[in-house]
Write an enzyme that holds these catalytic residues in place. Structure first.
Site, PDB file in Angstrom:
ATOM      1  N   CYS A 165       0.976  -1.034   0.188  1.00  0.00           N
ATOM      2  CA  CYS A 165       0.040  -0.112   0.114  1.00  0.00           C
ATOM      3  C   CYS A 165       0.821   1.317  -0.016  1.00  0.00           C
ATOM      4  O   CYS A 165       0.654   2.245  -0.848  1.00  0.00           O
ATOM      5  CB  CYS A 165      -0.951  -0.019   0.876  1.00  0.00           C
ATOM      6  SG  CYS A 165      -0.206  -0.495   2.893  1.00  0.00           S
ATOM      7  N   TYR A 166       1.731   1.370   0.768  1.00  0.00           N
ATOM      8  CA  TYR A 166       2.844   2.363   0.814  1.00  0.00           C
ATOM      9  C   TYR A 166       3.445   2.661  -0.410  1.00  0.00           C
ATOM     10  O   TYR A 166       3.322   3.757  -1.203  1.00  0.00           O
ATOM     11  CB  TYR A 166       3.815   2.475   2.004  1.00  0.00           C
ATOM     12  CG  TYR A 166       3.295   2.804   3.363  1.00  0.00           C
ATOM     13  CD1 TYR A 166       2.408   4.043   3.736  1.00  0.00           C
ATOM     14  CD2 TYR A 166       3.377   1.740   4.341  1.00  0.00           C
ATOM     15  CE1 TYR A 166       2.225   4.112   5.029  1.00  0.00           C
ATOM     16  CE2 TYR A 166       2.832   2.098   5.665  1.00  0.00           C
ATOM     17  CZ  TYR A 166       2.324   3.266   5.997  1.00  0.00           C
ATOM     18  OH  TYR A 166       1.816   3.722   7.090  1.00  0.00           O
TER      19      TYR A 166
END
Lengths: 342, 342, 342, 342
Positions: free
Chosen positions: C152-153
């Site tokens: 996600c990051y």
């Protein structure tokens, strides 16, 4: 300066315990000597809870020798643990015991069995305990060594009901809809209390018989003179602190409720009868209970709204208020009256 | 592919309007032709609301010529504005009018005056409007050109009450305690709706006569056959979306409520009778209404709990459900059944 | 209608798994056949998660026979579990494997050991896996059976960096400050994720070497041609969903960044280069990534801001986008573009 | 008991003003005589703000006669209003002026023009004002009648930077990423500050030149001896109170930062250098600043994290700390050190 009262706290790492540590830290007339926690034994309080400044280390437990010289013993323990803990030592201990838990609120051991599911192991002590709602039992609190601090919901309900009950008006039904912030449930590590399940959510729980029902009905009877069966439903609010209780009393006539309430609480520093509906944010962080009333002529329902901080007036703050009264300190010492969210 | 129905939305920049735009954008059988907004006239919808993708420009207004060829006209306007808007054009307009506002819910012009404070300017049309609660009035909705979309609170209350009312059981009192997220108040720029006054707060409001009381009592009477005076109290929840309603009915006997409810809603796609107490998070973002019941024998109170999303089942979603029924589309087309916070 | 693709999900009761179930339920071209969960084996999905409608029962596990006829296998498992699971079956399985976890993102087994603390047990497969960022690797995704869905990051960082890296401009330093909602941590029952510790709180974590650093640097190198050592710091936001990433690139000159970004993403449906700073609320619940840039001449810093929903574009949504590309479906099928909080 | 210092507050109905009233109400050595508010002129403070207990009435304004006998004058006014207010009276007023606003923080009238957009109307007074960061300027604060209370962001930034600047280590770049709760914006009635736009949201703002940049650079220069151009980006957090600042300093070598910080603040009661990363919840409601550091050898970046309550250490609390020092009271009198969310 006068000698400070010496304090011991058993069960100091729960939310009520840490709130109590925080309040006592601002109190001029006391000195906290011991705090216990099985979970954090040996660790410094300010290290475990970075928001506290207390530099004591949590002790594992306190026996009767440790309690020598202690003036006030606060118990912040789960159901059954308080009675187990004091059974062997309450006769020897010379100070005041304030149980912030629930073991000594019910006067009748059968009621205890019914609502808490276990036999009470020291029923003989139940009559000695004063129900520590200072706005009602001030004088008894002043003259006892045993104080049972009320539950958070009962505090919010009973402060709303007493002025009406005291009038001995005919009440046909009492429906109570309470909403509490999540700190009411303590620090329990349960799915229900995860951020993802609390935030942006709301629901009722324990709809079929919450434990506090017995406590509320007991105190209603003691003021009103006869038993009333209430309907009580708690709900979980997505906030840290605060209980908002909506009480609906079916009463045929419109008395001057505002006057009745103002009169009843005219000498109570911590109860504020206000004209507008109370809001949780105004009492958060304080020991106040804000109350308003409204009579609906269409449906013949008296609506009473109360707001408290469940951790303060509903737990640790009220315990300190009780201590202040019992020890003859100013009733408001150490207790904040100003809201967090002004 | 069949021709798409053409849609116009008057009042498209309020919260109900933007929710409607969003739902219709996921709908296979419609095409939004016009959206009006006085505030944002001339601006592209997706520029004003970055979370929307609609690339239409807001129009200032729509007159009867613009509505030529429009199949469904949605009105998302404040009280009084809907009747002012359609007064001059409802006779000529050949499509379906769905008023998501409140001007055509009350059948009796005197009731409108009483709860909304003004004379109704087209009282002759009130009887034509169908109260658009599809779980009750499905067939009427199928055969009308005029739909009054129910209020958010009444939807949450009436879906909870109908199965009991329908049984014609004797009900002594009905106390309703509703809690709504802040989107129920729309986008109004008021101190009350600032983050600092909503978050970590909770309170009742409108305790002495909320407008929705009249609407609820009207529909109770239409099912139950006689008038019941209810006590209704709304509260403001610190969440974006969701209404949780706790209904307390004083009833002497314990019927098989669970069976009654399951039976009543066995064919209703959007009502879910569940065993556990409903939670707002499970219906957020969806057109569902989750319901549970519990009878408390001690106090003779039937508790009914309902949860809806106020912007969906309580407003824009129900409006689309009504449109689907009226136009013969699948009832669930465009409507999400899966919660935001799974 | 064409035959629907058959789907199996391994690890379906985590937050990524349930989000995937929800998205696939809205997808016209697929049919979910199996979902596994060790915790909830045998229970119906819609009973465990009241916000979902899927009426399948969770299976304990899936072996190679079960996978016969499955077109897409999604893995939503913690580190190490994906490789353990597919080791024995990836050669026989004829469908597409999309690992939504982290076992196949790093091409170099030594890097895997360094950041994930264990030896990779099927290093020979690492080169086969395509890094599934569709805005960059569209063609490779179209032609593979093995897709490693990005973290996600990294998704929020790399979509912000690629347009600049692609220009081969000299970048002296890259400082990345990311903030993620709590669903990024999954459903873990930890003190840190209790409401009382998340709400009204904020802090950095993993400041000394978050696992995603390796993944980000690998992809930077693949575009930029040479290794850049980044400083990456994640923070925990008190929200359910959303990552907001602030990227600070020390660059001597002000190129026309807005033009560079608009050009780079002109054909990317799910990346929106906007004039104002992106907000989490506009992308919540959607598969969008909103981006803006700003060059500060005083300090010679290019600021790039990106916002995504960590569960959608940062996990399940991107996985479905990858599936759509790999199977030749429309890239946007099943994926919502409209925000929750319009 | 010693005579209490007499206090006047100009601009008492903003968030800083009410926080100041609340803190001073708990202070033993002062008596608040006057509070002004144009909005609430004539109304009792505790009626307007139900969370406050102060029973004074808001005055419209204070002229030089009213200030006769006042020991401390607090100004809680928007930019430009403080200088307009004191221009005509500062020479006659014999007490201490503490400007909690921003008119006297910048020493250079040209800088004031640049960052605040207007000419300073009493530039001759700028050099008299002491920058009231007690951890740095304790002695100057002790000996002045004019105190400029620092901005909230600068407080969180400068307390983090001073120990490093003081070492005169070579710093190549300073990138500052600050996140503030919404009370930082005051009580403004703007769409941006509605619950629906703040809760579950997050974004950067003022990315191209926030006013506090000038103030930060001025103070950096005064310690470090030469000008450093910083990159400063504020973000809006969905919380009531709290600033979390992440400071990234590009420095080639790893000095013993933890030792440097501990040493620098060993006598500062209100700065807490801790081993773990600070959290907003631990400082909320307190005058504390919690700090931690971490050097990342890979990227040669020193990360400094600070947390304060923007209304307390970032505004009203620091103002009272300054008053305590200037009047010779105990530095911590009236100031809470225990967090709200323990």
């Amino acid at each position: 300066m006068a000698k400070k009262a010496k304090i011991a706290i058993v069960g100091g790492s729960g939310l009520t315990g840490t709130e109590l540590i925080k309040i006592l830290d601002m109190h001029k007339n006391v000195e906290v000597k011991y705090v216990t926690s099985r979970t954090y034994e040996g660790q410094m309080i300010s290290n475990v809870f970075k928001g506290l400044t207390c530099n004591l280390k949590f002790k594992k437990s306190l026996d009767i020798e440790d309690l020598n010289g202690i003036d006030v013993l606060f118990l912040c323990l789960p159901p059954h643990d308080s009675m187990n803990y004091i059974k062997s030592l309450y006769k020897q201990f010379s100070g005041i015991i304030i149980d912030v838990g629930s073991d000594f609120r019910l006067k009748d051991a059968k009621e205890y069995k019914k609502w808490y599911g276990k036999e009470h192991i020291i029923p003989e002590i139940l009559e000695k305990f004063v129900y520590g709602l200072p706005e009602i039992n001030y004088n008894d609190i002043k003259n006892t060594k045993f104080i049972a601090n009320p539950g958070c919901y009962p505090t919010s309900v009973l402060l709303g009901l007493f002025p009406v009950l005291d009038q001995k008006i005919k009440i046909k039904d009492i429906i109570i809809d309470s909403k509490s912030g999540v700190t009411g449930a303590g620090r329990k590590l349960k799915d229900n209390y995860l951020y993802i399940n609390v935030s942006q959510n709301f629901y009722a729980y324990g709809a079929n018989g919450h434990r506090h029902t017995g406590e509320i009905e007991q105190e209603i009877k003691s003021i009103y003179g006869k038993k009333l069966k209430i309907s009580f439903t708690p709900h979980l609010l997505p906030v840290h602190r605060g209980i908002f209780t909506s009480i609906y009393c079916k009463i045929e006539n419109d008395y001057s409720y505002s006057e009745i309430f103002n009169n009843y609480y005219k000498n109570s520093y911590f109860v504020n009868v206000i004209d507008s509906i109370p809001q949780i944010k105004d009492v958060c962080g304080t020991n106040m209970c804000n109350i308003s009333t409204m009579y609906d002529n269409r449906s013949k329902v008296l609506k009473i709204f109360t707001a408290i901080d469940n951790l303060v007036k509903g737990a640790a703050g009220q315990a300190v208020q009780n201590m202040n009264i019992a020890l003859g300190f100013p009733e408001i010492e150490g207790l904040i009256k100003e809201g967090l969210y002004t």
